[in-house]
Design a protein around this motif. Sequence first.
Motif, PDB file in Angstrom:
ATOM      1  N   GLU A 196      13.811 -56.430 -11.727  1.00 51.80           N
ATOM      2  CA  GLU A 196      13.695 -56.152 -10.296  1.00 51.80           C
ATOM      3  C   GLU A 196      12.763 -57.143  -9.617  1.00 51.80           C
ATOM      4  OE1 GLU A 196      12.830 -52.467  -7.183  1.00 51.80           O
ATOM      5  OE2 GLU A 196      12.524 -52.166  -9.344  1.00 51.80           O
ATOM      6  N   LEU A 197      11.700 -57.525 -10.307  1.00 50.53           N
ATOM      7  CA  LEU A 197      10.792 -58.527  -9.750  1.00 50.53           C
ATOM      8  C   LEU A 197      11.511 -59.864  -9.566  1.00 50.53           C
ATOM      9  CD1 LEU A 197       7.540 -57.687 -11.744  1.00 50.53           C
ATOM     10  CD2 LEU A 197       7.767 -57.653  -9.253  1.00 50.53           C
ATOM     11  N   CYS A 198      12.272 -60.282 -10.575  1.00 50.08           N
ATOM     12  CA  CYS A 198      13.038 -61.531 -10.449  1.00 50.08           C
ATOM     13  C   CYS A 198      13.982 -61.465  -9.244  1.00 50.08           C
ATOM     14  CB  CYS A 198      13.836 -61.791 -11.723  1.00 50.08           C
ATOM     15  SG  CYS A 198      12.854 -62.275 -13.153  1.00 50.08           S
ATOM     16  N   HIS A 199      14.670 -60.341  -9.111  1.00 51.32           N
ATOM     17  CA  HIS A 199      15.623 -60.161  -8.012  1.00 51.32           C
ATOM     18  C   HIS A 199      14.916 -60.263  -6.655  1.00 51.32           C
ATOM     19  CE1 HIS A 199      18.720 -58.563  -5.467  1.00 51.32           C
ATOM     20  NE2 HIS A 199      18.159 -57.366  -5.347  1.00 51.32           N
ATOM     21  N   ARG A 200      13.811 -59.585  -6.514  1.00 54.71           N
ATOM     22  CA  ARG A 200      13.124 -59.578  -5.217  1.00 54.71           C
ATOM     23  C   ARG A 200      12.438 -60.916  -4.939  1.00 54.71           C
ATOM     24  NH1 ARG A 200      10.823 -53.699  -3.422  1.00 54.71           N
ATOM     25  NH2 ARG A 200      12.205 -52.376  -4.668  1.00 54.71           N
ATOM     26  N   ILE A 201      11.890 -61.537  -5.950  1.00 48.43           N
ATOM     27  CA  ILE A 201      11.235 -62.838  -5.747  1.00 48.43           C
ATOM     28  C   ILE A 201      12.255 -63.900  -5.372  1.00 48.43           C
ATOM     29  CG2 ILE A 201      10.003 -64.693  -6.963  1.00 48.43           C
ATOM     30  CD1 ILE A 201       8.496 -62.439  -8.480  1.00 48.43           C
ATOM     31  N   LEU A 202      13.433 -63.847  -5.981  1.00 46.83           N
ATOM     32  CA  LEU A 202      14.499 -64.784  -5.597  1.00 46.83           C
ATOM     33  C   LEU A 202      14.881 -64.592  -4.129  1.00 46.83           C
ATOM     34  CD1 LEU A 202      16.780 -64.686  -8.763  1.00 46.83           C
ATOM     35  CD2 LEU A 202      15.578 -66.693  -7.863  1.00 46.83           C
ATOM     36  N   GLY A 203      14.853 -63.372  -3.660  1.00 48.86           N
ATOM     37  CA  GLY A 203      15.168 -63.108  -2.259  1.00 48.86           C
ATOM     38  C   GLY A 203      14.033 -63.445  -1.321  1.00 48.86           C
ATOM     39  N   ARG A 204      12.803 -63.492  -1.845  1.00 44.04           N
ATOM     40  CA  ARG A 204      11.627 -63.740  -1.025  1.00 44.04           C
ATOM     41  C   ARG A 204      11.388 -65.227  -0.799  1.00 44.04           C
ATOM     42  NH1 ARG A 204       8.284 -62.142   2.933  1.00 44.04           N
ATOM     43  NH2 ARG A 204       6.132 -62.803   2.607  1.00 44.04           N
ATOM     44  N   ARG A 208      22.850 -63.052 -16.338  1.00 43.13           N
ATOM     45  CA  ARG A 208      24.093 -62.356 -15.991  1.00 43.13           C
ATOM     46  C   ARG A 208      23.843 -61.309 -14.909  1.00 43.13           C
ATOM     47  NH1 ARG A 208      24.737 -62.394 -21.651  1.00 43.13           N
ATOM     48  NH2 ARG A 208      24.144 -60.182 -21.782  1.00 43.13           N
ATOM     49  N   ARG A 209      22.784 -60.526 -15.059  1.00 45.69           N
ATOM     50  CA  ARG A 209      22.495 -59.473 -14.094  1.00 45.69           C
ATOM     51  C   ARG A 209      22.130 -60.056 -12.726  1.00 45.69           C
ATOM     52  NH1 ARG A 209      23.398 -56.119 -12.631  1.00 45.69           N
ATOM     53  NH2 ARG A 209      21.713 -54.582 -12.427  1.00 45.69           N
ATOM     54  N   LEU A 210      21.359 -61.125 -12.720  1.00 45.83           N
ATOM     55  CA  LEU A 210      20.961 -61.727 -11.440  1.00 45.83           C
ATOM     56  C   LEU A 210      22.166 -62.350 -10.734  1.00 45.83           C
ATOM     57  CD1 LEU A 210      17.565 -63.310 -12.541  1.00 45.83           C
ATOM     58  CD2 LEU A 210      17.872 -61.390 -10.958  1.00 45.83           C
ATOM     59  N   THR A 211      23.109 -62.872 -11.513  1.00 44.90           N
ATOM     60  CA  THR A 211      24.352 -63.380 -10.920  1.00 44.90           C
ATOM     61  C   THR A 211      25.134 -62.242 -10.280  1.00 44.90           C
ATOM     62  OG1 THR A 211      24.457 -65.188 -12.525  1.00 44.90           O
ATOM     63  CG2 THR A 211      26.501 -64.603 -11.383  1.00 44.90           C
ATOM     64  N   GLU A 212      25.201 -61.121 -10.974  1.00 43.00           N
ATOM     65  CA  GLU A 212      25.898 -59.950 -10.429  1.00 43.00           C
ATOM     66  C   GLU A 212      25.211 -59.433  -9.156  1.00 43.00           C
ATOM     67  OE1 GLU A 212      25.784 -57.259 -13.672  1.00 43.00           O
ATOM     68  OE2 GLU A 212      27.243 -58.368 -14.892  1.00 43.00           O
TER      69      GLU A 212
END
Length: 312
Positions: free
Chosen positions: A228-236, A255-259
């Motif tokens: 979740e941190l990776c996902h939000r930091i990529l968006g930030r 794979r999950r971050l691509t999805e």
Amino acid sequence: MSLRLDLLTEATTHGPFVRVLVIEVKGSAPREPGAEMLVWADHTQGTIGGGTLEYEAIARARGLRAPKVERFALGPDMGQCCGGAVTLAFEPVNAETLAKIDGPAFARPFGGPPDMPLAIRKALAEARRGALTAPVLREGWLIEPIAPPPDPLWIWGAGHVGRALVTVLSPLPDWAISWADTGAERFPETLPPNVTPLIAENPADLVSLAPPQARHLIVTFSHALDLELCHRILGRGFAGCGLIGSQTKWSRFQRRLTELGHSSAQISRIACPIGDPLLGKAPQAIAISVAAALLRERNIRAGTAAKEGCTG
């Protein structure tokens, strides 16, 4: 190296001190121009390289009442094998001294005339262009570039690796560390002054507080939280991001971050695993190798070249 006004201001809370600054080096020497040590009557902070030179500098700094400059030949004067020479500036500092500091550089007389010499005016113009990177002593005046604020570094997780990272990185003046986890009990009882603890039931909710130019190190106890941190930091948005984990973990995360809608180019900006595997997987080994990588990157950005040195 540049003058760090924030560190000097914090140091004055312990009372007036004498700042010992390396302003010139010829040949092999323990430290580079800009290295500094602060000397009080009963303790010191920082280092100009240790050994006999530092011992002598401390002795001369204590009781000093006026700025002065001294040159030390490390072989003949100090009995050190470096073979070089070091010029040191000794300057008493208090809160009134720091109040005079303004602009891209700090210029003041060191036994010279009251009016600023032309050479210092030229150095000041260089500072405005960002071309002044070290102290300059000319015609009895000293000028130093003033360092920008430290880079924001966010460490996610206060477990073994997080604690090792803070232990290794916090003594360095290069970063302002924000340290996030789920509860106060996760942190040590005392923290260094440049470390700010952040607590949230879901630490990922804190990502929105991080500036886009921050660097992140993700070392939590939970793979779900890491993702979740990776996902939000990529968006930030971020200047750099490292994730602890194995190649298997990273493949699954990719794979999950691509999805989740992130492109391969975005995802590839996250470094995983962090640390140099040749140094081992112990928390301290990871912290040392991560710190080395951060310092290398920072020095490359600043155009700082390594110099030959000695330590005794």
